[in-house]
Scaffold this motif. Structure first.
Motif, PDB file in Angstrom:
ATOM      1  N   VAL A 472     -15.303 -33.781  11.237  1.00  0.00           N
ATOM      2  CA  VAL A 472     -15.721 -33.283   9.930  1.00  0.00           C
ATOM      3  C   VAL A 472     -15.947 -34.450   8.965  1.00  0.00           C
ATOM      4  O   VAL A 472     -15.386 -35.534   9.127  1.00  0.00           O
ATOM      5  CB  VAL A 472     -14.674 -32.328   9.310  1.00  0.00           C
ATOM      6  CG1 VAL A 472     -14.464 -31.104  10.184  1.00  0.00           C
ATOM      7  CG2 VAL A 472     -13.349 -33.052   9.066  1.00  0.00           C
ATOM      8  N   ASP A 473     -16.788 -34.207   7.968  1.00  0.00           N
ATOM      9  CA  ASP A 473     -16.958 -35.118   6.840  1.00  0.00           C
ATOM     10  C   ASP A 473     -16.204 -34.543   5.653  1.00  0.00           C
ATOM     11  O   ASP A 473     -16.414 -33.372   5.281  1.00  0.00           O
ATOM     12  CB  ASP A 473     -18.438 -35.286   6.486  1.00  0.00           C
ATOM     13  CG  ASP A 473     -19.200 -36.103   7.520  1.00  0.00           C
ATOM     14  OD1 ASP A 473     -18.577 -36.991   8.132  1.00  0.00           O
ATOM     15  OD2 ASP A 473     -20.404 -35.841   7.727  1.00  0.00           O
ATOM     16  N   ILE A 474     -15.325 -35.332   5.047  1.00  0.00           N
ATOM     17  CA  ILE A 474     -14.537 -34.875   3.905  1.00  0.00           C
ATOM     18  C   ILE A 474     -15.420 -34.902   2.654  1.00  0.00           C
ATOM     19  O   ILE A 474     -15.973 -35.942   2.285  1.00  0.00           O
ATOM     20  CB  ILE A 474     -13.295 -35.767   3.695  1.00  0.00           C
ATOM     21  CG1 ILE A 474     -12.438 -35.798   4.966  1.00  0.00           C
ATOM     22  CG2 ILE A 474     -12.487 -35.271   2.488  1.00  0.00           C
ATOM     23  CD1 ILE A 474     -11.913 -34.455   5.418  1.00  0.00           C
ATOM     24  N   MET A 482      -7.634 -31.471   1.840  1.00  0.00           N
ATOM     25  CA  MET A 482      -9.036 -31.895   1.774  1.00  0.00           C
ATOM     26  C   MET A 482      -9.884 -30.770   2.363  1.00  0.00           C
ATOM     27  O   MET A 482      -9.371 -29.893   3.047  1.00  0.00           O
ATOM     28  CB  MET A 482      -9.234 -33.184   2.576  1.00  0.00           C
ATOM     29  CG  MET A 482      -8.516 -34.399   2.003  1.00  0.00           C
ATOM     30  SD  MET A 482      -8.451 -35.779   3.174  1.00  0.00           S
ATOM     31  CE  MET A 482      -6.989 -35.320   4.127  1.00  0.00           C
ATOM     32  N   LYS A 483     -11.177 -30.806   2.073  1.00  0.00           N
ATOM     33  CA  LYS A 483     -12.111 -29.873   2.702  1.00  0.00           C
ATOM     34  C   LYS A 483     -13.084 -30.669   3.551  1.00  0.00           C
ATOM     35  O   LYS A 483     -13.573 -31.728   3.133  1.00  0.00           O
ATOM     36  CB  LYS A 483     -12.860 -29.046   1.658  1.00  0.00           C
ATOM     37  CG  LYS A 483     -11.996 -28.005   0.966  1.00  0.00           C
ATOM     38  CD  LYS A 483     -12.801 -27.128   0.021  1.00  0.00           C
ATOM     39  CE  LYS A 483     -11.920 -26.085  -0.659  1.00  0.00           C
ATOM     40  NZ  LYS A 483     -12.689 -25.254  -1.613  1.00  0.00           N
ATOM     41  N   GLY A 484     -13.321 -30.174   4.773  1.00  0.00           N
ATOM     42  CA  GLY A 484     -14.178 -30.880   5.700  1.00  0.00           C
ATOM     43  C   GLY A 484     -15.373 -30.058   6.131  1.00  0.00           C
ATOM     44  O   GLY A 484     -15.247 -28.856   6.396  1.00  0.00           O
ATOM     45  N   GLN A 485     -16.538 -30.697   6.188  1.00  0.00           N
ATOM     46  CA  GLN A 485     -17.766 -30.069   6.685  1.00  0.00           C
ATOM     47  C   GLN A 485     -17.992 -30.520   8.123  1.00  0.00           C
ATOM     48  O   GLN A 485     -18.108 -31.725   8.382  1.00  0.00           O
ATOM     49  CB  GLN A 485     -18.963 -30.470   5.816  1.00  0.00           C
ATOM     50  CG  GLN A 485     -20.294 -29.901   6.279  1.00  0.00           C
ATOM     51  CD  GLN A 485     -20.335 -28.380   6.233  1.00  0.00           C
ATOM     52  OE1 GLN A 485     -19.814 -27.767   5.301  1.00  0.00           O
ATOM     53  NE2 GLN A 485     -20.916 -27.760   7.246  1.00  0.00           N
ATOM     54  N   PRO A 486     -18.030 -29.583   9.075  1.00  0.00           N
ATOM     55  CA  PRO A 486     -18.252 -29.986  10.470  1.00  0.00           C
ATOM     56  C   PRO A 486     -19.550 -30.767  10.628  1.00  0.00           C
ATOM     57  O   PRO A 486     -20.571 -30.436  10.010  1.00  0.00           O
ATOM     58  CB  PRO A 486     -18.312 -28.642  11.211  1.00  0.00           C
ATOM     59  CG  PRO A 486     -17.529 -27.699  10.338  1.00  0.00           C
ATOM     60  CD  PRO A 486     -17.802 -28.137   8.934  1.00  0.00           C
ATOM     61  N   VAL A 487     -19.490 -31.796  11.420  1.00  0.00           N
ATOM     62  CA  VAL A 487     -20.653 -32.649  11.658  1.00  0.00           C
ATOM     63  C   VAL A 487     -21.575 -31.976  12.669  1.00  0.00           C
ATOM     64  O   VAL A 487     -21.133 -31.537  13.738  1.00  0.00           O
ATOM     65  CB  VAL A 487     -20.205 -34.033  12.176  1.00  0.00           C
ATOM     66  CG1 VAL A 487     -21.417 -34.897  12.545  1.00  0.00           C
ATOM     67  CG2 VAL A 487     -19.345 -34.733  11.136  1.00  0.00           C
TER      68      VAL A 487
END
Length: 516
Positions: A472-474, A482-487
């Protein structure tokens, strides 16, 4: 209805040896305790009991657990044995026939909730069985009178206790398990269990501790240190991975003291465990007090850097004042704690150290408290467990001169304000991290994952992520997460080729027939 006999059995000492039957053999043989009849009341004009109302194994049971992960592990084992026997575990307390209340004695509020639950059960005419550290330490408390009790080393006999309680008997099993005179670590690790989270296995590596802290009642309940053999812990871990678990938590009253009673130590155990952890699965260490980690710092740093071990350690300081630590009988000074933290921060880059602090311990002065504030300012702990001191009855600290309640409350408030004044995750926005997804958030809007440092990362709630290691990108940070967006197109790694057990299913039932 004719009154069922009010009877009590108190188990003085449970002697076991390697020749004893396995828990499953004992459990399914239905070797029940035989209550000693204390009194029997006869009533006229009564009706016969309905047969199915006293047949054990047909009732619904609601269980509530308070306290630490060790207590939660005990609760999982008790639920598993009851479900394997045929009882239905329910999450609806009102429909249950019996309440199993698994208590914690660390703080007064937890015991208050436990006591109130007993009162509610009695008001609703529920059968009650109590377990955990409160009845183990003080079984003769008035509000426990005539209740069935399962001792902390007796959880492998929960079916027997529930069965007799359903019949109307009061049963108390409080003995210490011994083999040839040596105290054992507790109930066997190969018992059936129902994991609260099918992806996480909680393993107790030892019970009791070597400390004699003046404020603590847990020692009264759990006793002196007793460690499980390494081979048994390794086998339990291997079994867990074969059931789809992807994360193991090691727990005890003090993991750092592991093995001192059986001629080994914590690093030796951990190196054996990492050999059987599948790629993508993770191991989380439990709480360790400073004295018992100091001599293993070099090895612990190597282990905490291992790719399948979280770079996370919970080391309670309780106070940064040496005079307060002496009054607590903590057996270390503030400089020892700093040495542990400083060494690990240097050798394990990014390590996450969690700690505990007690505000308003008897005799704590304003200057003592300021030393603690300075410690928190210096290290900016990401995880800080702040506790206002409560005098636990029967402890030496309860007899000491107390800090006024208002002062304790004010210090707790001041420390909390300091803790909330910094945001440790802001600098991580923009990072790319690998995280293991194991839980659902409290608001049910996200899945909860953890990175290598056991820092909480919220990710989109997509079923294909559960139990997986994802990249994920934080993009956002809060105080606690934190919140992460899957790559896109990143590999979703599956730690186990085995599908996890469905929630509520009993683990460890290979080759076992319930006969139900």
């Amino acid at each position: 209805m004719p009154a069922v006999c009010d009877s009590v059995i108190e188990d003085i000492e449970d002697m076991v040896s390697s020749q004893d039957p396995l828990p499953n053999e004992r459990q399914f043989a239905r070797k029940n305790v035989v209550p000693r009849v204390r009194k029997r009341l006869q009533h006229k004009d009564t009706e016969d009991l309905q047969a199915d109302s006293v047949i054990p194994g047909t009732q619904k049971i609601w269980m509530k657990t308070w306290g630490c992960s060790h207590n939660n592990s005990d609760g999982e084992y008790m639920a598993g044995q009851l479900a394997a026997y045929g009882y239905k575990m329910t999450e609806n307390s009102s429909e249950a026939d019996l309440w199993l209340l698994n208590s914690c004695t660390v703080k007064s509020p937890a015991e208050d909730h436990f006591r109130n639950s007993i009162r509610k059960a009695e008001e609703q005419n529920k059968k009650v069985v109590v377990a955990g550290c409160v009845p183990q330490a003080q079984p003769r408390m008035d509000y426990l009178k005539n209740l069935s009790i399962i001792g902390v080393q007796q959880i492998d006999r929960v079916v027997e206790v529930v069965e007799e309680t359903i019949k109307g008997h009061s049963v108390r099993l409080l003995g210490q398990k011994k083999d040839n005179g040596k105290r054992l670590g507790g109930a066997r690790l190969d018992l059936p269990k129902i994991r609260k989270n099918p992806l996480i296995e909680i393993i107790s590596i030892n019970t009791g501790c070597l400390n004699a802290c003046t404020y603590c009642k847990t020692r009264h309940a759990r006793g002196e240190l007793a460690s499980y053999p390494i081979d048994e812990l390794v086998e339990r871990s291997k079994q867990s991975f074969l059931e789809g678990v992807c994360e193991i938590w090691l727990t005890s009253e003090d993991t750092g003291a592991y093995g001192r009673d059986i001629g080994t130590d914590l690093p030796t155990l951990l190196w054996r465990l990492v050999e059987v952890i599948p790629e993508g699965a993770m191991l989380r260490l439990g709480m360790t007090n400073p004295p018992y980690i100091l001599e293993h710092l070099e090895e612990m740093a190597k282990i905490l850097n291992h790719p399948r071990v979280y770079s996370f350690l919970h080391v309670p300081v309780q106070s940064a004042s040496d005079s307060v630590l002496m009054a607590m009988k903590r057996e270390y000074c503030a400089a020892d704690f700093r040495r542990v933290v400083d060494f690990l921060k240097e050798k394990v880059p990014g390590i996450n150290i969690a700690t505990d602090i007690i505000c308003g311990f008897p005799g704590e002065t304003d200057e003592d408290f300021k030393e603690t504030l300075r410690l928190v300012e210096e290290y900016e702990f990401k995880s800080l467990f702040i506790n206002q001191f409560y005098a636990r009855p029967g402890t030496p600290a309860a007899k000491m001169e107390q800090v006024p309640a208002q002062e304790k409350k004010q210090r707790t408030k001041e420390l909390s304000a300091l803790f909330h004044s910094y945001t440790p995750y802001d600098r991580k926005v923009g990072e790319r991290q690998q995280v293991l997804v194991t839980e659902e958030s409290f608001d049910s809007n996200y899945y909860v994952a953890h990175n290598k440092f056991y820092e909480q990362v919220l990710v989109p709630k997509k079923p294909e992520f559960k139990g997986k290691m994802i990249t994920v990108d934080i993009f956002e940070a809060g105080k606690y997460f934190m919140k992460g967006q899957p790559v896109d197109n990143a590999i979703v790694f599956t730690p186990s080729i085995v599908k996890p057990l469905d929630k509520g299913l009993v683990s460890g039932l290979k080759n076992v027939s319930t006969g139900k």
